[in-house]
Enzyme design. Structure first.
Site, PDB file in Angstrom:
ATOM      1  N   HIS A 170      -2.251  -6.472   7.404  1.00 39.78           N
ATOM      2  CA  HIS A 170      -3.060  -5.637   6.525  1.00 39.78           C
ATOM      3  C   HIS A 170      -4.307  -6.393   6.070  1.00 39.78           C
ATOM      4  O   HIS A 170      -4.207  -7.433   5.420  1.00 39.78           O
ATOM      5  CB  HIS A 170      -2.236  -5.222   5.305  1.00 39.78           C
ATOM      6  CG  HIS A 170      -2.766  -4.029   4.589  1.00 39.78           C
ATOM      7  ND1 HIS A 170      -2.157  -3.502   3.465  1.00 39.78           N
ATOM      8  CD2 HIS A 170      -3.830  -3.232   4.839  1.00 39.78           C
ATOM      9  CE1 HIS A 170      -2.835  -2.441   3.058  1.00 39.78           C
ATOM     10  NE2 HIS A 170      -3.871  -2.271   3.866  1.00 39.78           N
ATOM     11  N   TYR A 223       0.200  -0.180  -1.567  1.00 37.58           N
ATOM     12  CA  TYR A 223      -0.007   1.150  -2.135  1.00 37.58           C
ATOM     13  C   TYR A 223       0.927   1.384  -3.322  1.00 37.58           C
ATOM     14  O   TYR A 223       2.105   1.674  -3.169  1.00 37.58           O
ATOM     15  CB  TYR A 223       0.209   2.236  -1.083  1.00 37.58           C
ATOM     16  CG  TYR A 223      -0.644   2.105   0.158  1.00 37.58           C
ATOM     17  CD1 TYR A 223      -1.863   1.436   0.124  1.00 37.58           C
ATOM     18  CD2 TYR A 223      -0.225   2.650   1.364  1.00 37.58           C
ATOM     19  CE1 TYR A 223      -2.644   1.317   1.263  1.00 37.58           C
ATOM     20  CE2 TYR A 223      -1.009   2.540   2.510  1.00 37.58           C
ATOM     21  CZ  TYR A 223      -2.211   1.866   2.460  1.00 37.58           C
ATOM     22  OH  TYR A 223      -2.978   1.744   3.592  1.00 37.58           O
TER      23      TYR A 223
END
Length: 307
Positions: free
Chosen positions: A127, A43
């Site tokens: 992830h 992010y």
């Protein structure tokens, strides 16, 4: 059941935000009683982790839970331009490198700890393991288990929008938690067939993220231009969202209220993780979470063929 704050927006998801705006988002979440915060190196090329760590720095460490993720290492790269191709309005000073190896996972956690300013990670997740499934299961998960045994991380698991991949991880790896993104929502529920029953049977906690389907369910009245899967929502899904909104209005509630409540109703779901673009959105989401729609909504949606 708890409400968590998804922190991709702290990494300038879609648009630039100031440090003060991001601090205000975290402050609003704290004031609303939210104590779970989810982030990732992905992010904003580490910006989300840095901003979240700064916003939490003065809070009592034992009073909150932070999850972050492994699988993408950030390598310095003088590429110029911005990272908007990957959704983040930040300078492209690094490139993401897939790495679920033992060394890669340990390095990822070490770098996340430094960016967050923490001495431990409460929840560490693989992830998007579907991009490198063999490496993630063979090397990545055992590496997280080692770190858990060492006390560097707490609970371990995986986060993905691939419900099948998460079900495989539940069957083969015995995770503590999984984060399912956008696959158990008011709009679509593929995780309900296999993943959620498997988690309930195994005692694996489910973190339900992406419950607004990237924004399509985030407003009372769906409109052209709202995102789905980080792109423009297809017309068929936009129509379905409008039908859901109409049914919600008939019961005196709203589409975002129902979206949050729907995910929270499943007994396997331990937390609903919702992003917010502003402090005001955080306060709205917390208020919706605290006052779910009437129970009569759910059978009505089923009768209308919308669930």
């Amino acid at each position: 059941m708890s409400l968590g704050l998804g922190c991709a927006q702290l990494g300038n998801l879609y648009q630039e935000r100031t440090d003060d705006e991001c601090a205000a988002i975290v402050d609003a979440a704290w004031d609303a009683g939210i104590r779970y915060f989810d982030t990732a190196p992905h992010y904003g090329l580490g910006l989300s982790e840095r901003r979240l760590g700064a916003a939490l720095a003065a809070r009592p460490r034992d009073a909150y839970t932070v999850s972050t993720k492994v699988g993408r290492l950030l390598e310095p790269a003088d590429e110029g331009g911005d990272d908007l191709a990957d959704g983040f309005a930040v300078p492209r000073t690094h490139r993401r490198v897939w790495d679920f190896s033992r060394d890669g996972v340990r390095r990822s956690i070490e770098e996340s700890l430094r960016r967050l300013g923490l001495d431990r990670i409460d929840i560490a997740l693989l992830h998007d393991p579907e991009h490198r499934p063999d490496a993630a299961l063979r090397y990545g998960f055992p590496a997280l288990a080692e770190l858990r045994a060492e006390g560097v991380v707490g609970s371990i698991g995986a986060g993905s929008k691939d419900a099948g991949m998460l079900a495989r991880i539940v069957a083969e790896c015995a995770p503590d938690v999984v984060m399912v993104a956008g696959r158990y929502t008011l709009l679509e529920q593929p995780a309900a067939a296999e993943l959620l029953p498997a988690c309930a049977a195994a005692g694996v906690g489910v973190l339900a993220a992406g419950v607004f389907n990237s924004g399509l369910l985030a407003e009372d009245k769906p409109r052209e231009g709202l995102p789905y899967e980080y792109g423009a929502a297809p017309s068929a899904l936009l129509r379905r969202a409008a039908e859901l909104a109409e049914a919600c209005a008939a019961h005196g509630t709203t589409l975002p209220s129902a979206a949050i409540a729907f995910a929270a109703r499943h007994p396997a779901v331990a937390a609903v993780v919702v992003g917010a673009d502003s402090a005001g959105q955080v306060r709205r989401n917390a208020a919706l979470f605290a006052a779910p729609p009437p129970d009569a909504l759910w059978p009505d949606l089923a009768e209308r063929g919308l669930l």
